[in-house]
Write an enzyme that holds these catalytic residues in place. Structure first.
Site, PDB file in Angstrom:
ATOM      1  N   GLY A  31      18.488  35.681 -79.261  1.00 41.64           N
ATOM      2  CA  GLY A  31      19.433  36.535 -79.976  1.00 41.64           C
ATOM      3  C   GLY A  31      18.764  37.709 -80.661  1.00 41.64           C
ATOM      4  CG  HIS A  37      17.254  40.422 -75.601  1.00 38.66           C
ATOM      5  ND1 HIS A  37      17.109  40.890 -76.890  1.00 38.66           N
ATOM      6  CD2 HIS A  37      16.446  39.333 -75.513  1.00 38.66           C
ATOM      7  CE1 HIS A  37      16.270  40.120 -77.551  1.00 38.66           C
ATOM      8  NE2 HIS A  37      15.832  39.172 -76.740  1.00 38.66           N
ATOM      9  CD  GLN A 151       4.477  43.212 -67.350  1.00 36.36           C
ATOM     10  OE1 GLN A 151       4.970  43.990 -66.523  1.00 36.36           O
ATOM     11  NE2 GLN A 151       3.358  43.476 -68.005  1.00 36.36           N
ATOM     12  CG  ASP A 153       7.914  37.288 -74.646  1.00 37.62           C
ATOM     13  OD1 ASP A 153       7.341  37.078 -75.711  1.00 37.62           O
ATOM     14  OD2 ASP A 153       8.969  37.950 -74.559  1.00 37.62           O
ATOM     15  CB  VAL A 179      13.026  47.696 -72.555  1.00 39.90           C
ATOM     16  CG1 VAL A 179      13.788  48.884 -73.134  1.00 39.90           C
ATOM     17  CG2 VAL A 179      13.602  47.288 -71.207  1.00 39.90           C
TER      18      VAL A 179
HETATM   19  P1  AMP Z   1      13.483  36.423 -76.936  1.00 39.81           P
HETATM   20  O1  AMP Z   1      14.897  36.589 -77.408  1.00 39.81           O
HETATM   21  O2  AMP Z   1      12.503  37.247 -77.709  1.00 39.81           O
HETATM   22  O3  AMP Z   1      13.090  34.973 -76.772  1.00 39.81           O
HETATM   23  O4  AMP Z   1      13.434  37.041 -75.471  1.00 39.81           O
HETATM   24  C1  AMP Z   1      14.322  36.635 -74.464  1.00 39.81           C
HETATM   25  C2  AMP Z   1      13.904  37.257 -73.158  1.00 39.81           C
HETATM   26  O5  AMP Z   1      13.912  38.676 -73.278  1.00 39.81           O
HETATM   27  C3  AMP Z   1      12.483  36.860 -72.733  1.00 39.81           C
HETATM   28  O6  AMP Z   1      12.453  36.671 -71.320  1.00 39.81           O
HETATM   29  C4  AMP Z   1      11.685  38.060 -73.152  1.00 39.81           C
HETATM   30  O7  AMP Z   1      10.494  38.242 -72.410  1.00 39.81           O
HETATM   31  C5  AMP Z   1      12.662  39.189 -72.864  1.00 39.81           C
HETATM   32  N1  AMP Z   1      12.301  40.376 -73.641  1.00 39.81           N
HETATM   33  C6  AMP Z   1      12.033  40.431 -74.981  1.00 39.81           C
HETATM   34  N2  AMP Z   1      11.678  41.688 -75.323  1.00 39.81           N
HETATM   35  C7  AMP Z   1      11.714  42.443 -74.194  1.00 39.81           C
HETATM   36  C8  AMP Z   1      11.449  43.809 -73.888  1.00 39.81           C
HETATM   37  N3  AMP Z   1      11.069  44.665 -74.823  1.00 39.81           N
HETATM   38  N4  AMP Z   1      11.579  44.218 -72.605  1.00 39.81           N
HETATM   39  C9  AMP Z   1      11.955  43.337 -71.625  1.00 39.81           C
HETATM   40  N5  AMP Z   1      12.226  42.038 -71.854  1.00 39.81           N
HETATM   41  C10 AMP Z   1      12.114  41.590 -73.110  1.00 39.81           C
END
Ligand code: AMP
Length: 284
Positions: A31, A37, A151, A153, A179
């Site tokens: 979230g 996202h 990518q 993470d 992004v």
């Molecule tokens: P999180 O909500 O931070 O657990 O992220 C959920 C998904 O979004 C994971 O697969 C992350 O790698 C991806 N994600 C988070 N930040 C970015 C970003 N800046 N660019 C691309 N994907 C992202």
């Protein structure tokens, strides 16, 4: 868009789409959604007939003293963004729904293995065990054809691919590019913790990665020298404390002495109390 909170209701819905032979794309998140996202959601919509997103701040992937309690929870806004982005089903379970026996009291645990113990795993012991556990649960519930990950993470993508192989899960994975904000800072839900001067400073993380990459392009292959070039950029601000700065093999995450082919440059740093990570993959 349907917002679903229970595993029972989710299973019910998913079964319907499975019988209709619609391909299911899945975007798991914690979230506080941002354009990173949303890019995963857009990718899922392009590739799959039906897009499921989830929002779950997973307690078992946070260590003691980390930001589980204060992690931003912005469900109303997130649900509106998901609806606008074309998510078909948004799954927002409670902790009790995902961990009916209470985390971390589950009898069965998962060890993310060697990939889960270096870099992020070394700084955050147990983190990837928690990630692997929740992703396995979510994949079992959603049964997607394709999983969309960022990518940003990078290490998490390796651990999840390994999880999928280890447990013979029938799901394909698409990794989407990071992004970034206009100044290069990787978008992250944690960026909202930053004060104005910290936010200004945080852009140095990506600049450091770029400095390493340009040194490589001009012929420097020694990992120690590349790391030094990156560290110099980070040293421009007293607000940054480096947690790790790695030049490593993109498959095994083993540290490289010299860059011969592809390399992963990865940085974790604290800006104030906020821990940020970023990486780039480079063709040597
Ligand atoms: P999180 O909500 O931070 O657990 O992220 C959920 C998904 O979004 C994971 O697969 C992350 O790698 C991806 N994600 C988070 N930040 C970015 C970003 N800046 N660019 C691309 N994907 C992202």
């Amino acid at each position: 868009m349907k917002l679903i909170r229970t595993t029972t209701a989710l299973r019910h819905r998913i079964a319907r789409h499975k019988t209709a032979h619609r391909t299911i794309g899945f975007v798991p998140t914690m979230g506080a959604l941002h354009d990173g996202h949303l890019s995963l959601i857009a990718a899922s919509r392009r590739r799959c007939d039906f897009t499921v997103a989830s929002i779950f701040v997973n307690p078992s992937q946070f260590g003691p003293g980390e930001d589980y309690r204060r992690y931003p929870r912005t469900l109303r806004r997130d649900a509106a963004l998901c609806r606008k982005a074309g998510v078909d089903l948004l799954f927002v379970p409670s902790v009790a729904e995902i961990y009916p026996m209470g985390p971390p009291g589950n009898l069965i645990r998962i060890d993310a293995g060697p990939l889960g113990h270096v870099l992020e795993g070394a700084s955050r012991p147990g983190h990837f065990n928690g990630v692997a556990m929740v992703v396995l649960k979510l994949l079992n519930l959603v049964q997607p054809d394709r999983l969309f990950l960022g990518q940003k993470d990078y290490q998490q993508t390796l651990v999840i691919k390994e999880l999928i192989r280890s447990f013979h899960l029938d799901v394909a994975v698409t990794i989407c590019p990071t992004v970034r904000e206009p100044d290069g800072l990787a978008m992250s839900s944690r960026n909202r913790y930053l004060t104005r001067p910290q936010r200004q400073t945080a852009q140095l993380i990506y600049q450091a990665l770029l400095a390493g990459s340009s040194r490589l392009r001009t012929g420097e292959r020694s990992a120690a020298s590349l790391r030094k070039a990156m560290r110099r950029v980070l040293a421009r601000s007293p607000l940054i404390r480096v947690d790790y700065l790695a030049v490593c093999d993109p498959k095994t995450l083993a540290p490289l002495r010299r860059v011969r082919q592809t390399a992963l440059f990865a940085i974790a740093a604290r800006v104030g109390r906020t821990r940020l990570i970023d990486n780039i993959l480079i063709q040597g």
